[in-house]
Design a protein around this motif. Structure first.
Motif, PDB file in Angstrom:
ATOM      1  N   HIS A   1       0.322  -1.549  -0.074  1.00 38.34           N
ATOM      2  CA  HIS A   1      -0.145  -0.180  -0.212  1.00 38.34           C
ATOM      3  C   HIS A   1       0.945   1.363   0.210  1.00 38.34           C
ATOM      4  O   HIS A   1       0.314   2.138   0.485  1.00 38.34           O
ATOM      5  N   ASP A   2       2.005   0.437  -0.337  1.00 34.34           N
ATOM      6  CA  ASP A   2       2.993   2.391  -0.264  1.00 34.34           C
ATOM      7  C   ASP A   2       4.297   1.977  -1.475  1.00 34.34           C
ATOM      8  O   ASP A   2       4.482   1.317  -1.393  1.00 34.34           O
ATOM      9  N   PRO A   3       4.007   3.007  -2.482  1.00 39.93           N
ATOM     10  CA  PRO A   3       4.964   2.675  -3.525  1.00 39.93           C
ATOM     11  C   PRO A   3       6.278   2.917  -3.093  1.00 39.93           C
ATOM     12  O   PRO A   3       7.457   2.206  -3.644  1.00 39.93           O
ATOM     13  N   TYR A   4       6.858   4.078  -2.109  1.00 43.27           N
ATOM     14  CA  TYR A   4       8.355   3.678  -1.700  1.00 43.27           C
ATOM     15  C   TYR A   4       8.569   2.859  -0.825  1.00 43.27           C
ATOM     16  O   TYR A   4       9.342   1.831  -1.057  1.00 43.27           O
ATOM     17  N   ALA A   5       7.481   1.907  -0.107  1.00 36.15           N
ATOM     18  CA  ALA A   5       7.852   0.382   0.235  1.00 36.15           C
ATOM     19  C   ALA A   5       8.101  -0.218  -0.513  1.00 36.15           C
ATOM     20  O   ALA A   5       9.007  -1.403   0.143  1.00 36.15           O
ATOM     21  N   LEU A   6       7.574  -0.489  -1.609  1.00 34.83           N
ATOM     22  CA  LEU A   6       7.895  -1.674  -2.492  1.00 34.83           C
ATOM     23  C   LEU A   6       8.283  -1.545  -2.975  1.00 34.83           C
ATOM     24  O   LEU A   6       9.305  -2.746  -3.361  1.00 34.83           O
ATOM     25  N   GLY A   7       9.288  -0.360  -3.586  1.00 35.34           N
ATOM     26  CA  GLY A   7      10.401  -0.042  -3.702  1.00 35.34           C
ATOM     27  C   GLY A   7      11.270  -0.442  -2.588  1.00 35.34           C
ATOM     28  O   GLY A   7      12.469  -0.552  -3.453  1.00 35.34           O
ATOM     29  N   GLU A   8      11.471  -0.350  -1.968  1.00 33.92           N
ATOM     30  CA  GLU A   8      12.665  -1.051  -0.772  1.00 33.92           C
ATOM     31  C   GLU A   8      12.420  -2.722  -0.346  1.00 33.92           C
ATOM     32  O   GLU A   8      13.821  -2.613  -0.624  1.00 33.92           O
ATOM     33  N   LEU A   9      10.985  -2.975  -0.870  1.00 32.12           N
ATOM     34  CA  LEU A   9      10.803  -4.204  -0.704  1.00 32.12           C
ATOM     35  C   LEU A   9      11.477  -5.133  -2.583  1.00 32.12           C
ATOM     36  O   LEU A   9      12.138  -5.353  -1.591  1.00 32.12           O
ATOM     37  N   VAL A  10      11.477  -4.360  -3.127  1.00 29.01           N
ATOM     38  CA  VAL A  10      12.363  -5.114  -4.476  1.00 29.01           C
ATOM     39  C   VAL A  10      13.406  -4.229  -4.397  1.00 29.01           C
ATOM     40  O   VAL A  10      14.087  -5.592  -4.310  1.00 29.01           O
ATOM     41  N   ARG A  11      14.481  -3.683  -3.724  1.00 33.21           N
ATOM     42  CA  ARG A  11      15.666  -3.630  -3.519  1.00 33.21           C
ATOM     43  C   ARG A  11      16.518  -4.236  -2.331  1.00 33.21           C
ATOM     44  O   ARG A  11      17.450  -4.754  -2.679  1.00 33.21           O
ATOM     45  N   VAL A  12      15.873  -4.931  -0.453  1.00 36.98           N
ATOM     46  CA  VAL A  12      15.889  -5.718  -0.579  1.00 36.98           C
ATOM     47  C   VAL A  12      15.679  -7.285  -0.655  1.00 36.98           C
ATOM     48  O   VAL A  12      16.803  -8.089  -0.530  1.00 36.98           O
ATOM     49  N   ALA A  13      14.944  -7.678  -1.422  1.00 33.70           N
ATOM     50  CA  ALA A  13      15.167  -8.981  -2.074  1.00 33.70           C
ATOM     51  C   ALA A  13      15.164  -9.436  -3.009  1.00 33.70           C
ATOM     52  O   ALA A  13      15.623 -10.074  -3.173  1.00 33.70           O
ATOM     53  N   GLY A  14      15.175  -8.108  -3.951  1.00 30.82           N
ATOM     54  CA  GLY A  14      15.122  -8.543  -5.229  1.00 30.82           C
ATOM     55  C   GLY A  14      13.671  -8.796  -6.108  1.00 30.82           C
ATOM     56  O   GLY A  14      13.028  -8.978  -5.886  1.00 30.82           O
TER      57      GLY A  14
END
Length: 334
Positions: free
Chosen positions: A271-284
């Protein structure tokens, strides 16, 4: 099937026959009372209306497919509503319930086999039944199972679940980790904190148990998908890493906790584009999968739009939108 399908790994089906099975049985009233205490009366009232409004999409395949078309979703991975876990049930009831859930979910998906894949249930409160229940789900043509973050008196790190992890790893079954209920109880009984705070907390606790206990070290082939983007853990994994480095009691798993994020899968429902970007960064990007929580009100009405809002690269967007999930769901092998 499109060459590059859009795949939603977090979608639910409501199975009224499960509730008919358990209605009035010993322990059911107490479980409902606990749920009411944890959520509070206002949340229960709002949720009742919400379910009524969405009942067709939760039960009728044609209504589901029409909604998928409107969202631009080609394939859903359908799991039973977590309200069907019923981890309070005795051995006999639990076996009846999970078999009925597996068979009913498989029947729902079989009405549109090119667009729906399914997951079953296992009774976590009876670890000795879980391998048999997993095998039953696979025998129905389901791709794996959905589980909560814990069962009464047992965390997912409990050694009693080792046979389940072994069988899931050996079979290649998917394990969808979706909490239901938070043990913070009345502290979260207003303003729907039981969900908005409780669900992410339960995800973080459950994943931490799997990481620190060594479950992921012992079973590197496990294919676990964590709902709700893994809750608070991925965006606060630095604190776990620090504890692992600084304290002997936290130095329990073989590697830093953050290393295990790339061994898990996460849905995109944050529910947050910035949190989704961070998830992609840390998990791939190859570990993040489109998820909508269809069709509940805490889900995403436009899950593909939510991905685009995160500003992902074209390659990452393709992977999250369905590239990775298509392989996990074996869309071209049936």
């Amino acid at each position: 099937m499109p060459a590059s399908p859009t795949v939603d790994v977090h979608a639910h089906v409501l199975l009224p026959e499960i509730e008919a099975l358990v209605d009035g049985l010993p322990g059911h009233a107490e479980a409902k009372a606990l749920d009411a205490r944890r959520n509070g009366p206002e949340a229960l009232k709002v949720s009742g209306r919400m379910i009524g409004d969405r009942f067709a999409r939760l039960t009728d395949v044609s209504a589901r497919l029409a909604a998928m078309d409107a969202q631009g979703v080609d394939v859903q991975l359908v799991s039973p509503s977590p309200s069907h876990y019923h981890y309070w049930a005795d051995e006999v009831t639990a076996e009846k319930a999970h078999r009925l859930a597996n068979e009913a979910t498989a029947a729902h998906c079989s009405a549109a086999p090119d667009r729906l894949r399914g997951l079953g249930l296992v009774p976590l409160q009876h670890p000795e039944q879980t391998v048999r229940a997993l095998d039953h789900a696979l025998d129905q043509g389901l791709l794996g199972i959905e589980i909560s973050s814990h069962a009464p008196g047992r965390e997912l790190s409990d050694p009693a679940y080792e046979p389940l992890w072994s069988r899931a790893e050996e079979s290649g079954a998917l394990v969808f980790l979706h909490p239901f209920g938070c043990t913070l109880d009345e502290r979260l009984d207003r303003w729907y904190l039981s969900n908005s705070v409780g669900q992410p907390a339960e995800n973080a606790v459950a994943l931490s148990h799997l990481i620190f206990s060594g479950v992921l070290d012992r079973h590197p082939g496990l294919r676990i998908i964590a709902a709700h983007g893994g809750g608070y853990l991925p965006t606060h994994i630095g604190r776990a890493d620090h504890a692992w480095r600084a304290r002997t009691d936290a130095h329990a798993c073989a590697r830093e906790p953050s290393a295990y994020l790339r061994r898990l899968y996460f849905d995109s429902l944050v529910h947050d584009p910035y949190a989704l970007g961070e998830l992609v960064r840390v998990a791939g990007a190859e570990r993040v999968l489109l998820g909508s929580d269809f069709p509940f009100d805490m889900g995403a009405e436009d899950p593909v739009g939510a991905l685009r809002a995160a500003g992902l690269s074209d390659a990452d967007l393709r992977a999250v939108r369905g590239g990775t999930a298509a392989a996990l769901l074996r869309l071209w092998k049936d």
